[in-house]
Every structure is written in structure tokens, then in C-alpha cells.
Design a protein around this motif. Structure first.
Motif, PDB file in Angstrom:
ATOM      1  N   MET A 195       0.851  -1.188   0.000  1.00 43.76           N
ATOM      2  CA  MET A 195       0.000   0.000   0.000  1.00 43.76           C
ATOM      3  C   MET A 195       0.889   1.241   0.000  1.00 43.76           C
ATOM      4  O   MET A 195       1.867   1.310   0.739  1.00 43.76           O
ATOM      5  CB  MET A 195      -0.898  -0.019   1.245  1.00 43.76           C
ATOM      6  N   ASN A 196       0.524   2.204  -0.804  1.00 39.51           N
ATOM      7  CA  ASN A 196       1.225   3.475  -0.848  1.00 39.51           C
ATOM      8  C   ASN A 196       0.804   4.315   0.362  1.00 39.51           C
ATOM      9  O   ASN A 196      -0.384   4.480   0.617  1.00 39.51           O
ATOM     10  CB  ASN A 196       0.875   4.183  -2.160  1.00 39.51           C
ATOM     11  N   ARG A 197       1.783   4.829   1.081  1.00 38.37           N
ATOM     12  CA  ARG A 197       1.488   5.638   2.271  1.00 38.37           C
ATOM     13  C   ARG A 197       0.510   6.775   1.982  1.00 38.37           C
ATOM     14  O   ARG A 197      -0.341   7.085   2.790  1.00 38.37           O
ATOM     15  CB  ARG A 197       2.768   6.270   2.815  1.00 38.37           C
ATOM     16  N   SER A 198       0.672   7.401   0.830  1.00 35.29           N
ATOM     17  CA  SER A 198      -0.171   8.560   0.523  1.00 35.29           C
ATOM     18  C   SER A 198      -1.631   8.164   0.292  1.00 35.29           C
ATOM     19  O   SER A 198      -2.506   9.024   0.281  1.00 35.29           O
ATOM     20  CB  SER A 198       0.374   9.322  -0.682  1.00 35.29           C
ATOM     21  N   ASP A 199      -1.902   6.868   0.131  1.00 36.06           N
ATOM     22  CA  ASP A 199      -3.281   6.391  -0.020  1.00 36.06           C
ATOM     23  C   ASP A 199      -3.940   6.079   1.321  1.00 36.06           C
ATOM     24  O   ASP A 199      -5.141   5.869   1.379  1.00 36.06           O
ATOM     25  CB  ASP A 199      -3.318   5.123  -0.884  1.00 36.06           C
ATOM     26  N   PRO A 231      -0.381  -7.412  14.497  1.00 37.94           N
ATOM     27  CA  PRO A 231      -1.139  -6.778  13.408  1.00 37.94           C
ATOM     28  C   PRO A 231      -0.276  -5.922  12.493  1.00 37.94           C
ATOM     29  O   PRO A 231       0.821  -5.496  12.862  1.00 37.94           O
ATOM     30  CB  PRO A 231      -2.140  -5.904  14.157  1.00 37.94           C
ATOM     31  N   ILE A 232      -0.810  -5.696  11.298  1.00 36.82           N
ATOM     32  CA  ILE A 232      -0.274  -4.672  10.400  1.00 36.82           C
ATOM     33  C   ILE A 232      -1.457  -3.850   9.887  1.00 36.82           C
ATOM     34  O   ILE A 232      -2.580  -4.339   9.841  1.00 36.82           O
ATOM     35  CB  ILE A 232       0.531  -5.252   9.213  1.00 36.82           C
ATOM     36  N   ILE A 233      -1.165  -2.635   9.535  1.00 43.55           N
ATOM     37  CA  ILE A 233      -2.172  -1.780   8.904  1.00 43.55           C
ATOM     38  C   ILE A 233      -2.143  -2.153   7.429  1.00 43.55           C
ATOM     39  O   ILE A 233      -1.160  -1.900   6.742  1.00 43.55           O
ATOM     40  CB  ILE A 233      -1.865  -0.293   9.129  1.00 43.55           C
ATOM     41  N   ALA A 289       4.881  -0.088  21.024  1.00 43.82           N
ATOM     42  CA  ALA A 289       4.058  -1.013  20.225  1.00 43.82           C
ATOM     43  C   ALA A 289       3.424  -0.287  19.042  1.00 43.82           C
ATOM     44  O   ALA A 289       3.337  -0.851  17.940  1.00 43.82           O
ATOM     45  CB  ALA A 289       2.979  -1.654  21.092  1.00 43.82           C
ATOM     46  N   LEU A 290       2.985   0.956  19.246  1.00 39.14           N
ATOM     47  CA  LEU A 290       2.414   1.734  18.139  1.00 39.14           C
ATOM     48  C   LEU A 290       3.485   2.050  17.100  1.00 39.14           C
ATOM     49  O   LEU A 290       3.246   1.920  15.893  1.00 39.14           O
ATOM     50  CB  LEU A 290       1.764   3.014  18.652  1.00 39.14           C
ATOM     51  N   GLU A 291       4.656   2.444  17.557  1.00 42.92           N
ATOM     52  CA  GLU A 291       5.768   2.720  16.637  1.00 42.92           C
ATOM     53  C   GLU A 291       6.077   1.466  15.823  1.00 42.92           C
ATOM     54  O   GLU A 291       6.248   1.532  14.593  1.00 42.92           O
ATOM     55  CB  GLU A 291       7.003   3.165  17.416  1.00 42.92           C
ATOM     56  N   ALA A 292       6.142   0.308  16.476  1.00 43.85           N
ATOM     57  CA  ALA A 292       6.423  -0.951  15.778  1.00 43.85           C
ATOM     58  C   ALA A 292       5.311  -1.289  14.775  1.00 43.85           C
ATOM     59  O   ALA A 292       5.594  -1.787  13.679  1.00 43.85           O
ATOM     60  CB  ALA A 292       6.596  -2.089  16.786  1.00 43.85           C
ATOM     61  N   LEU A 293       4.065  -1.006  15.131  1.00 46.79           N
ATOM     62  CA  LEU A 293       2.938  -1.229  14.214  1.00 46.79           C
ATOM     63  C   LEU A 293       3.131  -0.413  12.933  1.00 46.79           C
ATOM     64  O   LEU A 293       2.990  -0.932  11.822  1.00 46.79           O
ATOM     65  CB  LEU A 293       1.617  -0.862  14.894  1.00 46.79           C
ATOM     66  N   PHE A 294       3.458   0.857  13.073  1.00 48.19           N
ATOM     67  CA  PHE A 294       3.662   1.722  11.903  1.00 48.19           C
ATOM     68  C   PHE A 294       4.897   1.280  11.119  1.00 48.19           C
ATOM     69  O   PHE A 294       4.893   1.286   9.882  1.00 48.19           O
ATOM     70  CB  PHE A 294       3.747   3.187  12.318  1.00 48.19           C
ATOM     71  N   GLU A 295       5.957   0.877  11.812  1.00 47.71           N
ATOM     72  CA  GLU A 295       7.170   0.378  11.137  1.00 47.71           C
ATOM     73  C   GLU A 295       6.845  -0.855  10.291  1.00 47.71           C
ATOM     74  O   GLU A 295       7.225  -0.914   9.116  1.00 47.71           O
ATOM     75  CB  GLU A 295       8.258   0.012  12.159  1.00 47.71           C
ATOM     76  N   ARG A 296       6.143  -1.822  10.884  1.00 49.64           N
ATOM     77  CA  ARG A 296       5.772  -3.051  10.146  1.00 49.64           C
ATOM     78  C   ARG A 296       4.906  -2.726   8.938  1.00 49.64           C
ATOM     79  O   ARG A 296       4.992  -3.371   7.904  1.00 49.64           O
ATOM     80  CB  ARG A 296       4.966  -3.995  11.049  1.00 49.64           C
ATOM     81  N   SER A 297       4.040  -1.747   9.111  1.00 48.57           N
ATOM     82  CA  SER A 297       3.030  -1.445   8.096  1.00 48.57           C
ATOM     83  C   SER A 297       3.526  -0.534   6.983  1.00 48.57           C
ATOM     84  O   SER A 297       3.084  -0.671   5.841  1.00 48.57           O
ATOM     85  CB  SER A 297       1.817  -0.806   8.763  1.00 48.57           C
ATOM     86  N   PHE A 298       4.431   0.390   7.298  1.00 44.95           N
ATOM     87  CA  PHE A 298       4.734   1.438   6.341  1.00 44.95           C
ATOM     88  C   PHE A 298       6.211   1.626   6.011  1.00 44.95           C
ATOM     89  O   PHE A 298       6.542   2.487   5.193  1.00 44.95           O
ATOM     90  CB  PHE A 298       4.166   2.779   6.819  1.00 44.95           C
ATOM     91  N   SER A 299       7.093   0.847   6.614  1.00 45.14           N
ATOM     92  CA  SER A 299       8.508   1.008   6.267  1.00 45.14           C
ATOM     93  C   SER A 299       8.772   0.444   4.888  1.00 45.14           C
ATOM     94  O   SER A 299       8.185  -0.566   4.493  1.00 45.14           O
ATOM     95  CB  SER A 299       9.397   0.319   7.297  1.00 45.14           C
ATOM     96  N   GLU A 300       9.656   1.110   4.175  1.00 46.89           N
ATOM     97  CA  GLU A 300      10.021   0.648   2.826  1.00 46.89           C
ATOM     98  C   GLU A 300      10.751  -0.674   2.976  1.00 46.89           C
ATOM     99  O   GLU A 300      11.562  -0.838   3.870  1.00 46.89           O
ATOM    100  CB  GLU A 300      10.934   1.648   2.115  1.00 46.89           C
ATOM    101  N   SER A 301      10.489  -1.599   2.106  1.00 45.34           N
ATOM    102  CA  SER A 301      11.171  -2.901   2.147  1.00 45.34           C
ATOM    103  C   SER A 301      12.483  -2.827   1.422  1.00 45.34           C
ATOM    104  O   SER A 301      12.666  -2.159   0.469  1.00 45.34           O
ATOM    105  CB  SER A 301      10.293  -3.967   1.504  1.00 45.34           C
TER     106      SER A 301
END
Length: 183
Positions: free
Chosen positions: A1-5, A149-151, A171-183
Motif C-alpha cells: 500500500m502506498n502511504r499517501s493512499d 497486526p499490520i495496517i 508497540a504503536l511505533e512498531a505497528l507503523f514500522e511493520r506497516s509502512f517502512s520501505e522494504s
């Protein structure tokens, strides 16, 4: 998913909601914070002040809220408006992420719990970071199951306690990292 979406729907209140907003900003996620006239909030990015008519869309009998949650809530005007604004958060976001405490009756403590109940009623994926157990849980097959979870949907709601622990922030920071960090 694109972050901007992606868009976070929250309330901008002190604690979990403000932390969700800070992380959305850090990761370049769109943010909408629902509030109402006279409500003191910490985060004002993407502010959406709900009119009295808009608030009414989220209106529900406080007797129903109390029965569903298994406890009594004050019938004061501000609490009703908070409950109404939580409706807009959950109704706007497909996935629902919450920080708080899961009680023995499977509800979540405080007004935050209404967001969880709405998510369950709307059949939305709901995730609770349980501060005492320091783990994420999801409501699956009528029970709380520990998950990571992931977003994964472009719209998500973030709410929770005003009394955010350091573990919950991590935990919130890790959630955002898992969900939105570039691979």
C-alpha cells in the motif's frame, strides 16, 4: 500500500490518539481528527469539527452503550458527544486499532471500549494493544487472540486511553514500522 493512499481517522485526544497522529505524520499518512465544539484536544492536524447534525449520526441511547459495555456511563452531554465522535472514527476507518485494557467480560475499559464494540458490531477487524499484557489482541471467532497486526487497509481508526504507557508507545511505533517502512 502506498502511504499517501492511507488515512488515519482519530480524535486528537491526549494519549493514544495523539500518538497515533504523531506516527501518521512521521510516516506520511493522511490524518483526520474528529472533534466537536468545546472539546479540548491535543492534536489538531486534519481537524474535522462535527456539527450537531453530524454528531447526531453517531447518536445511540446511553442505555444501549451501558448495556453493551456492562457498566454505567454518565449521561452528561460531553460523554455523549465523545461516544458520537467515536462512531465517526470507526465508521470512517475499516481497521480499528485501540490501546487500553481488555476486561474479564471481553469489553475494553472506558469510552475506548465503545470504539471496540462498534468495530465488532460493524464486523471490522479490531486490534487492541493490552497495556497490562504488553501484547496485541484481535477479536477472532468471538474471543481475543494474540496477534501481530499490520495496517493493511487504506482507512484505519486509532483510539485509546489517555494514559499511554511507554510500552504502548513502542508497540504503536512498531505497528507503523511493520506497516509502512520501505522494504
Amino acid at each position: 500500500m502506498n502511504r499517501s493512499d492511507a488515512t488515519l481517522f482519530s480524535g486528537g485526544h491526549k494519549g493514544a490518539e495523539a500518538e497515533f497522529g504523531k506516527l501518521a505524520e512521521k510516516f506520511g499518512i493522511n490524518e483526520v481528527n474528529f472533534t466537536f465544539e468545546g472539546h479540548d484536544i491535543e492534536r489538531k492536524v486534519g481537524l474535522k469539527i462535527l456539527s450537531p447534525d453530524e454528531l447526531k449520526k453517531g447518536d445511540v441511547s446511553m442505555d444501549i452503550v451501558s448495556a453493551r459495555m456492562g457498566r454505567n456511563f454518565s449521561k452528561v452531554d460531553t460523554i455523549r458527544k465523545v461516544i458520537q465522535s467515536i462512531f465517526h472514527m470507526v465508521n470512517s476507518g475499516y481497521q480499528v486499532f485501540v490501546v487500553g485494557w481488555i476486561l474479564p467480560d471481553n469489553t475494553v475499559k472506558g469510552g475506548t471500549g465503545w470504539g471496540v464494540e462498534l468495530a465488532r458490531l460493524f464486523n471490522r477487524p479490531v486490534f487492541v494493544y493490552e497495556q497490562d499484557r504488553k501484547a496485541w489482541f484481535s477479536w477472532i471467532d468471538n474471543t481475543w487472540v494474540e496477534v501481530t497486526p499490520i495496517i493493511s487497509h487504506k482507512t484505519f481508526a486509532g483510539t485509546g486511553t489517555r494514559n499511554l504507557s511507554e510500552d504502548a508507545k513502542n508497540a504503536l511505533e512498531a505497528l507503523f514500522e511493520r506497516s509502512f517502512s520501505e522494504s
